[in-house]
Design an enzyme around this catalytic site. Structure first.
Site, PDB file in Angstrom:
ATOM      1  N   CYS A  25      48.032  41.731  27.431  1.00 31.99           N
ATOM      2  CA  CYS A  25      46.918  42.685  27.274  1.00 31.99           C
ATOM      3  C   CYS A  25      47.171  43.676  26.147  1.00 31.99           C
ATOM      4  O   CYS A  25      46.293  44.456  25.798  1.00 31.99           O
ATOM      5  CB  CYS A  25      46.679  43.413  28.582  1.00 31.99           C
ATOM      6  SG  CYS A  25      46.646  42.286  29.984  1.00 31.99           S
TER       7      CYS A  25
ATOM      8  N   CYS B 266      39.855  48.256  39.825  1.00 33.97           N
ATOM      9  CA  CYS B 266      40.232  47.286  38.775  1.00 33.97           C
ATOM     10  C   CYS B 266      39.285  47.364  37.581  1.00 33.97           C
ATOM     11  O   CYS B 266      38.092  47.610  37.729  1.00 33.97           O
ATOM     12  CB  CYS B 266      40.134  45.857  39.304  1.00 33.97           C
ATOM     13  SG  CYS B 266      41.110  45.509  40.764  1.00 33.97           S
TER      14      CYS B 266
ATOM     15  N   HIS C 168      37.622  44.967  29.456  1.00 35.76           N
ATOM     16  CA  HIS C 168      38.989  44.692  29.008  1.00 35.76           C
ATOM     17  C   HIS C 168      39.134  43.258  28.510  1.00 35.76           C
ATOM     18  O   HIS C 168      39.707  42.418  29.197  1.00 35.76           O
ATOM     19  CB  HIS C 168      39.944  44.993  30.175  1.00 35.76           C
ATOM     20  CG  HIS C 168      41.395  44.802  29.863  1.00 35.76           C
ATOM     21  ND1 HIS C 168      41.941  44.997  28.615  1.00 35.76           N
ATOM     22  CD2 HIS C 168      42.437  44.435  30.675  1.00 35.76           C
ATOM     23  CE1 HIS C 168      43.240  44.750  28.662  1.00 35.76           C
ATOM     24  NE2 HIS C 168      43.567  44.408  29.895  1.00 35.76           N
TER      25      HIS C 168
END
Ligand SMILES: [Zn+2]
Lengths: 150, 395
Positions: free
Chosen positions: B84, B214, B339
């Site tokens: 990430c 999340c 994301h």
């Protein structure tokens, strides 16, 4: 004449691993938590590494840990990754062994009753969990399973 | 090392994309180049963050094809992978090359297209950034790792787990409030009036992490034009300077001394502060890696913005909002904005630059514009950490 004798080159081939990951997993299947003792700092490395996890020492010998330790933390997986659907709910945990190193494994405990009070409880190695693996896992792999003993 | 500046920025709409990854990256890159007013032939190298393109579109070596898609010619094009944190690794490497004097102008950014994989397979591929030999067979997931960290946070600071959960929820409430105001965010106009109870009462993903703790799976790309500082003013009156960069590596969870104090993050942040010659008190805003609510609290403490165990109360108290000690994730963060993992580091930089230009969405813009800003990007379970400190002026 330049060039090196091929036989000499073959003799120089050498592994640096005292305890392979496969041997570590085999140990778990036999109910043993295997690790390495460092000649320099006397501490224990587990899971195995080519050097001491504490002092980077290079002189290591195999040893067996007691399999006992303390539950540091855990979670209850409700939404799994592909391949783990049949296990839900299950409890990954982090255990600090009596000998020092931490290990990641599964906790054998009723997921519907598992709560924060479990943390700091004494646990011991009670079995092995072998996941069937998938196309990406390089075969099956095994992790330790712990149970709460007090 | 030479000073490096950001002269152009690009960012696609995050969320579900119909375009393929290379198209998304080209969109972000051309936008960044138009923003900078530079031409394709001026680009000397390309650094692309992409974490899982092989699983998403059966594509490895995407950087070369991205360079080809833009007709950049045979310039060096390198894929950077740090899960990430992939885009931040790409930006740091690109800036290093420019700083070293090898190139004057490069593209650095990232792309990801994770939504089409679906939750089950995406979770599998994301979990590949856990330690496969030991965490693989356990069936650990990323929410699982941060759930373990949240439980430990409760123990370490003697704060009841229910209280920790409430404070964690305030991160989601704040970041969704910001995301709802951001037209490029995945949750634009959505979840803007979320309540703490909504977060706590949503479904457990990995106890005690709920769905609303999340960030989502996302598609998107972001790219930057990096240029040597001495050249930057030729292109723009408002270059943003990279004053400090940090990168740190972690390892398997079991080798970490404390999940709530990852050494990789502490070390990377320190590296960036040292290079910038700045400290947390100097920083006006942050974009941090809130992949899960607890992650934002851990980040703030590791970077030195709050003492150990104090980010939870500070966040619940509004100290990370405009008007508080330090505004955090005014873009919506990963939770509100989305994301796309390979793109996130570049997106964070993009939103710091937007803030510094006074171009953040109304309601999210800090006034007066921040002088110094900082990003924090995390890959895996603390395996790869990157930090950037940006400034409107050189040191
Ligand atoms: Zn040692």
């Amino acid at each position: 004449m330049v060039g090196k004798e091929r036989e000499e080159m073959e003799k120089e081939l050498k592994g640096y691993t005292v305890l392979t990951h496969a041997e570590y997993e085999e140990g778990i299947k036999e109910g043993k938590l295997l690790g390495l003792r460092c000649a320099s700092c006397k501490k224990i490395t587990c899971h195995p590494m080519p050097v001491c996890q504490w002092c980077s020492g290079r002189s290591l010998e195999r040893t067996e840990l007691s399999g006992e330790g303390e539950l540091m933390t855990f979670t209850i997986i409700r939404v799994p990754a592909e391949g783990f659907e049949d296990d839900v709910p299950y409890i990954p945990c982090l255990v600090k062994t009596k000998e020092g190193p931490c290990v990641v494994g599964r906790l054998d405990y009723d997921a519907e009753r598992a709560s924060q009070v479990l943390i700091s409880k004494q646990v011991k190695l009670s079995g092995a969990y072998t996941h069937k693996g998938d196309k990406f896992s390089g075969g099956t792999h095994t992790c330790p399973v712990f149970e709460v003993i007090g | 090392m030479r000073d490096v500046a950001i002269i152009g920025i690009g960012h696609t709409k995050f969320g579900r994309a119909t375009k393929m990854s290379h198209e998304l990256f080209s969109d972000a890159t051309l936008q960044a180049m138009d923003d900078a007013g530079v031409e394709l032939k001026e680009i000397e190298a390309l650094f692309q963050g992409a974490a899982l393109p092989g699983f998403e579109e059966g594509q490895v070596m995407p950087a070369a094809f991205s360079a080809a898609d833009l007709n950049l010619g045979p310039i060096p094009a390198t894929r950077c992978e740090g899960a990430c944190a992939s885009a931040s690794v790409a930006i740091r490497d690109g800036a290093m090359w420019v700083g070293a004097g090898e190139y004057d102008m490069v593209i650095a950014g990232g792309v990801e297209k994770a939504l089409m994989m679906g939750t089950s397979f995406a979770s599998r591929t994301f979990a590949m950034a856990c330690h496969a030999p030991t965490e693989g067979p356990v069936g650990l997931t990323f929410p699982g790792v941060f759930a373990m960290a949240a439980r430990l946070y409760s123990i370490n600071y003697d704060m009841p787990l229910d209280t920790v959960r409430e404070k964690m929820a305030s991160v989601s409430v704040k970041n969704h409030r910001h995301g709802a105001l951001n037209p490029l965010a995945q949750f634009y106009k959505k979840l803007g009036d979320l309540k703490v109870e909504d977060v706590i009462n949503s479904k457990f993903v990995a106890d005690p992490i709920t769905l609303l703790d999340c960030c989502p799976f996302s598609d998107g790309a972001s790219a930057l034009v990096l240029c040597s500082a001495e050249e930057a003013r030729k292109y723009t009156d408002e270059p943003i300077y990279i004053l400090g960069m940090g990168q740190g590596s972690g390892g398997p969870l079991s080798k970490m001394a404390d999940l709530t104090k990852p050494v990789s993050r502490i070390s990377s942040a320190k590296m960036a502060f040292k290079q910038a010659g700045l400290s947390p008190e100097d920083i006006d805003m942050l974009e941090v890696h809130d992949c899960f609510t607890i992650a934002e609290l851990i980040a703030l403490e590791c970077m030195g913005f709050f003492d150990w165990g104090e980010a939870a109360d500070a966040t619940a108290d509004g100290q990370t909002e405009i008007g508080g000690e330090i505004p955090v994730n005014m873009s919506g963060g990963l939770i509100g904005k989305g994301h796309p993992i390979g793109a996130t580091g570049a997106s964070q930089v993009y939103w710091v630059v937007k803030q510094m230009r006074g171009e953040a969405p109304r309601g999210n813009q800090i006034d007066p514009v921040p002088e110094y800003g900082m990003t924090d990007t995390l890959g895996g379970d603390f395996g790869t950490l990157c930090h950037f400190i940006l400034g409107r002026s050189k040191k």
